[in-house]
Scaffold this active site. Sequence first.
Site, mmCIF file in Angstrom:
data_model
loop_
_atom_site.group_PDB
_atom_site.id
_atom_site.type_symbol
_atom_site.label_atom_id
_atom_site.label_comp_id
_atom_site.label_asym_id
_atom_site.label_seq_id
_atom_site.Cartn_x
_atom_site.Cartn_y
_atom_site.Cartn_z
ATOM 1 N N VAL A 103 20.652 -25.280 -6.517
ATOM 2 C CA VAL A 103 19.553 -24.661 -7.251
ATOM 3 C C VAL A 103 19.552 -23.156 -7.016
ATOM 4 O O VAL A 103 19.936 -22.681 -5.950
ATOM 5 C CB VAL A 103 18.191 -25.296 -6.853
ATOM 6 N N CYS A 104 19.124 -22.400 -8.042
ATOM 7 C CA CYS A 104 18.914 -20.960 -7.960
ATOM 8 C C CYS A 104 20.231 -20.227 -7.687
ATOM 9 O O CYS A 104 21.106 -20.171 -8.534
ATOM 10 C CB CYS A 104 17.845 -20.667 -6.914
ATOM 11 N N HIS A 105 20.394 -19.665 -6.480
ATOM 12 C CA HIS A 105 21.635 -18.997 -6.091
ATOM 13 C C HIS A 105 22.658 -19.976 -5.502
ATOM 14 O O HIS A 105 23.767 -19.572 -5.174
ATOM 15 C CB HIS A 105 21.347 -17.900 -5.059
ATOM 16 N N TRP A 124 19.992 -19.154 -11.315
ATOM 17 C CA TRP A 124 19.175 -17.949 -11.341
ATOM 18 C C TRP A 124 19.933 -16.920 -12.186
ATOM 19 O O TRP A 124 21.158 -16.860 -12.143
ATOM 20 C CB TRP A 124 18.957 -17.466 -9.912
ATOM 21 N N SER A 152 20.187 -26.198 -11.153
ATOM 22 C CA SER A 152 18.837 -25.881 -11.588
ATOM 23 C C SER A 152 18.589 -24.396 -11.376
ATOM 24 O O SER A 152 19.324 -23.743 -10.633
ATOM 25 C CB SER A 152 17.840 -26.738 -10.808
#
Length: 170
Positions: A103-105, A124, A152
């Site tokens: 998720v994200c980074h 991200w 995500s």
Amino acid sequence: MAKIAVLLADDFEDSEFRIPYDRLRAKGHELTVLGVSAAGTEVKGKKGKETVKIEATARERKASEFAAVLIPGGYSPDHLRTDEAIVSFVKDAARAGKPIAAVCHGPSLLIEADIVGGKTVTSWPSIRTDLKNAGATVVDKQVVTDGGLITSRKPDDLEAFSEAILKAIG
């Protein structure tokens, strides 16, 4: 229930660790926090809300021991991607077809493991160009599942992200 490796270093996004971790444990799955430091070392979330103890290093464990891998975001994946054992662990999990959730980074670690080429992913915004340069197709959706990769974007997406992980591990 499934055994899940959680890859973690300092400066992780607090909620991106806590929410999926708690959701997976609540369903009876066994989670093990792996890092680059010795067991018992504490790593801290970037917002200071979470402190987590490393349970083992990636050198001490094998991807074959786990059913899936979870990579929370924040700056943690950037710290982890410079560790050869962590990168090898992710590569081994991918080769074995295990679900890898980032998720994200978190997908920056997937780039380092060279497993995003030809895959559709999300992340991200600041690492989307890096993902494209690594051969991925990048879309802006809450959650994207492509083969064994589950990606995500951000903390707002964590409920959907957690559901996708639960679905993938059965």
